[in-house]
Design an enzyme around this catalytic site. Structure first.
Site, PDB file in Angstrom:
ATOM      1  N   GLU A   1       0.853  -1.182   0.000  1.00 19.18           N
ATOM      2  CA  GLU A   1       0.000   0.000   0.000  1.00 19.18           C
ATOM      3  C   GLU A   1       0.888   1.231   0.000  1.00 19.18           C
ATOM      4  OE1 GLU A   1      -2.249   0.038   3.589  1.00 19.18           O
ATOM      5  OE2 GLU A   1      -3.538  -1.618   2.997  1.00 19.18           O
TER       6      GLU A   1
ATOM      7  N   HIS B   1      -6.616   2.184   6.790  1.00 21.01           N
ATOM      8  CA  HIS B   1      -5.471   1.667   7.538  1.00 21.01           C
ATOM      9  C   HIS B   1      -4.655   2.844   8.059  1.00 21.01           C
ATOM     10  CE1 HIS B   1      -5.228  -2.447   5.291  1.00 21.01           C
ATOM     11  NE2 HIS B   1      -6.229  -2.387   6.132  1.00 21.01           N
TER      12      HIS B   1
END
Lengths: 307, 393
Positions: free
Chosen positions: A220, A258
């Site tokens: 990510e 997140h």
């Protein structure tokens, strides 16, 4: 072979009597995983019962490990108490603690990670889906499932998967299985900015595992963990590696679900990470639908068989 | 969670981090009372919004500058009237800007030199890092890029805390001596304690200044907190300003949905943060633009799906919706029922593409097919993304 866990690994569940922990303990038992103990302070002596299974509950991790031989813990303890739960697993000298809990304060994890230095226990997570080493039964039953991944989408095989995201791991595994490619072990390392095992740690384990022939690395935006892993791959890894980085469209400075996925510097954008992957010989999946195909391309280019 | 400058400075004062004297006002009526708390003389007037670049910002009524220097309090009183209630657009607010609901007056300090000081998490070492630079009052990203040697970083061992030698290193890097060095050392220690004890995600002082009198002051203050730790800081949670947040994001958080508005026209509804981010990416990859990030979580319920549809449709830019669910554990049929109910309840007229995969997916697809709704089914993420991009184009 697999990495970190095998179908015979004995595991204990911290937080087995909570709703979340109980639900996934039942699913792991159904999958055939050796769940041998549960830990809930104050409930020692009771049992966790599910379809003929009778898992003893202990007051402490040390006691549970001593009595049952469990070497791995799955932690489902609520966020305010999860840091303490990890330290308890470390204090009991387990091989592996897998922290599933989402929402642990960063300061707690900074302290926990410092306290783990020099100890033998490895931490995976927190805020992670856990690990799966698929078994040979129908729907990969008989494997070791630690955490919250859907066991049935797996097949035993030769591809290792490492990821920060739970559902993207599911997506990759589903693609692999649909194409007849099984998995050696799938490791979800979690989306938090302070975590235990890194992409690089898992890649090293896959590289050393003779049964793993190819690797999918899913990352990510945010941090430099994927970049660090990619540079190591260029120097040391001879197995085909495919990569995907989520967050190309994420606006800078916003937290995308997140806590770790906040773009900070210039090397942690999706574009920067993808460029470094390419430089390091990692086959980049253009879209998340392309992850299994990207690995197949990389394997074909090196003449390596994945199935 | 972010807080305003005036709130951050109150927190600094509590921890013994010196700041220029100041007072906040939320209405015209409060201007005089606020100014009465300050001494006569040059006064700063500062718009309070959760975004940087205020000084160089422009109000939508054409007035320039969200931070102004005034020769005296009379001028400051008049100046505040130009800001309160007006909408300030800065490089960080986006074109819509933010409405100024609080004005902060401070004593205008005599500046000898400007510095930069911040404390945040260093992900690589999993430790707090103190960042200091002799180049203050400018963008630190620019300094890092052009003159990285002017930035000093000190990583703090959480087991020991900030060590004396580390404070000395920072002082030396900033080139401070004498009374300035002594005052700066105390400020750095206190700022670290503030960072650590409040579970801050970041504290940033830009600029940190020295004055001709040898004082060291935090002239600006930007503080954000770790959302995961707010449960143990009710006094900080109370500082939350809902005016600074997107009403749709506030509504989403009530249903445990994680939603962030973006400026595209294809809305997405996804389970899992990583899958949600990459759904946005794949829309872009096939030539569309995502209207939002929306993660319904690992165990989405029917109510959550309905709430999610309502929030998505609250954005007037939305021209189509892509639902992408990989229900590994969750029951795809429950999601399908939620979709059908939501579409009926909101009377959806826009194109809708649904990609369902996972547990009990056949039943889920059957539910969608039997509903009689005009929706398009996507087999893979790529297929679904291409379909919605075509339908919206």
């Amino acid at each position: 072979m697999a990495i970190l866990i095998t179908p015979t690994t004995k595991i204990l569940i911290q937080g087995i009597t909570g709703e979340f922990g109980a639900r996934h303990t039942r699913l792991s038992l159904d999958y055939g995983t050796q769940v041998v103990a549960g830990v809930t302070p104050g409930k020692g002596g009771q049992h966790f019962e599910h379809q003929g299974h009778r898992v003893p509950i202990f007051n402490s991790v040390a006691e549970a490990a001593r009595a049952t031989g469990a070497t791995v813990s799955a932690i489902f303890v609520p966020p305010p108490f999860a840091g303490d739960a990890i330290l308890e697993a470390v204090d009991a000298d387990l091989d592996l603690a897998v922290a599933i809990t989402e929402g642990i304060p960063i300061r707690d994890m900074i302290r926990v990670k410092r306290a783990m230095q020099g100890r033998r226990t490895r931490l995976v997570g927190p805020n992670c889906p856990g690990l799966v080493t698929p078994g040979t039964g129908p729907g990969s039953k008989g494997g070791c499932r630690i955490g919250i991944a859907p066991g049935y989408i797996h097949r035993p095989g030769r591809v290792g998967v490492v990821s920060r995201s739970g559902t993207l791991t599911d997506e990759a595994v589903f693609q692999l299985t649909s194409k007849g490619l099984g998995q050696s072990t799938c490791v979800g390392i979690g989306g938090d900015p302070v975590n235990g095992t890194s992409h690089l740690d898992v890649i090293k384990l896959f590289n050393a595992d003779p049964e793993t022939h190819g690797i999918i690395m899913i990352g990510e935006i945010g941090g430099s963990a994927e970049v660090e892993a990619a540079r190591w791959v260029r120097e040391h890894c001879r197995k085909p590696v495919a990569g995907f980085i989520a967050g190309a469209t994420a606006p800078a400075g916003r937290r995308m679900g997140h806590a770790g996925a906040v773009i900070g510097g210039h090397e942690d954008t999706a574009a920067a990470k993808i460029a470094i992957f390419r430089e390091c010989g990692i086959e980049v999946a253009a879209t998340p639908s392309d992850m299994a195909d990207a690995l197949l391309r990389s394997a074909a280019a090196r003449g390596i068989k994945l199935s | 969670m972010n807080i305003h400058e005036y709130q951050a400075k109150a927190l600094f004062e509590k921890y013994g981090v010196p700041v220029p004297r100041g007072a906040a006002a939320r209405s015209q009526a409060e201007f005089a009372t606020a100014l009465a708390q300050l001494p006569e003389g040059p006064t700063m007037v500062k718009s309070q919004i959760h975004a940087g670049g205020r000084g160089k910002g422009t109000f939508t009524n054409g007035f320039k500058g969200g931070v102004k220097f005034c020769q005296d309090k009379v001028a400051a009183l008049a100046m505040a009237g130009n800001m309160l209630g007006q909408t300030l657009v800065t490089a960080q607010t986006g074109p819509a800007g933010r409405r100024v609901q609080t004005v902060y007056f401070t004593v205008a300090s005599d500046i000898k030199k400007e510095y930069y000081l911040a404390i945040l998490l260093d992900r690589a070492s999993s430790r707090p890092v103190i960042v200091a630079s002799t180049e203050g009052g400018v963008e630190i990203e620019k300094v890092a890029h052009e003159t990285p040697e002017k930035i000093t970083k000190v990583r703090v061992d959480p087991a020991y805390g900030l060590a004396d030698f580390q404070v000395r290193d920072l002082i030396a890097a900033l080139g401070l001596t004498g009374a300035e060095a002594k005052n700066a050392a105390k400020l750095i220690r206190n700022l670290y304690t503030c960072f650590w004890e409040t579970d801050a995600a970041m504290v940033e002082v830009n600029p940190l200044i020295t004055t001709p009198a040898g004082e060291v002051l935090a002239l600006d203050a930007k503080v954000s907190f770790d959302d995961n730790a707010l449960f143990r800081h009710p006094e900080i949670t109370a500082l939350r300003d809902l005016n600074e947040e997107d009403p749709k994001e506030i509504e989403a958080s009530k249903y445990a949905l994680s939603y962030i508005a973006l400026d595209g026209n294809i809305a997405c509804l996804v389970n899992g943060a990583g899958l949600a981010m990459s759904t946005m990416d794949i829309i872009k990859h096939f030539g569309g633009t995502p209207a939002n990030f929306l993660d319904v979580g690992g165990g989405a319920s029917k109510d959550q799906v309905i709430a999610a549809f309502k929030i998505i449709l609250g954005d007037p830019n939305v021209k189509g919706i892509l639902v992408n669910i990989f229900g590994g554990i969750m029951d795809c049929n429950v999601i399908a029922q939620g979709i059908v109910e939501a579409v009926r309840e909101v009377g959806l007229k826009l194109p809708l593409v649904v990609r369902l995969e996972g547990n009990n997916v056949e039943a889920g697809k059957a539910t969608l097919a039997a509903s009689g709704l005009t929706l398009v089914s996507g087999d893979t993420m790529a297929d679904a993304a291409q379909k919605i991009v075509r339908l919206v184009a």
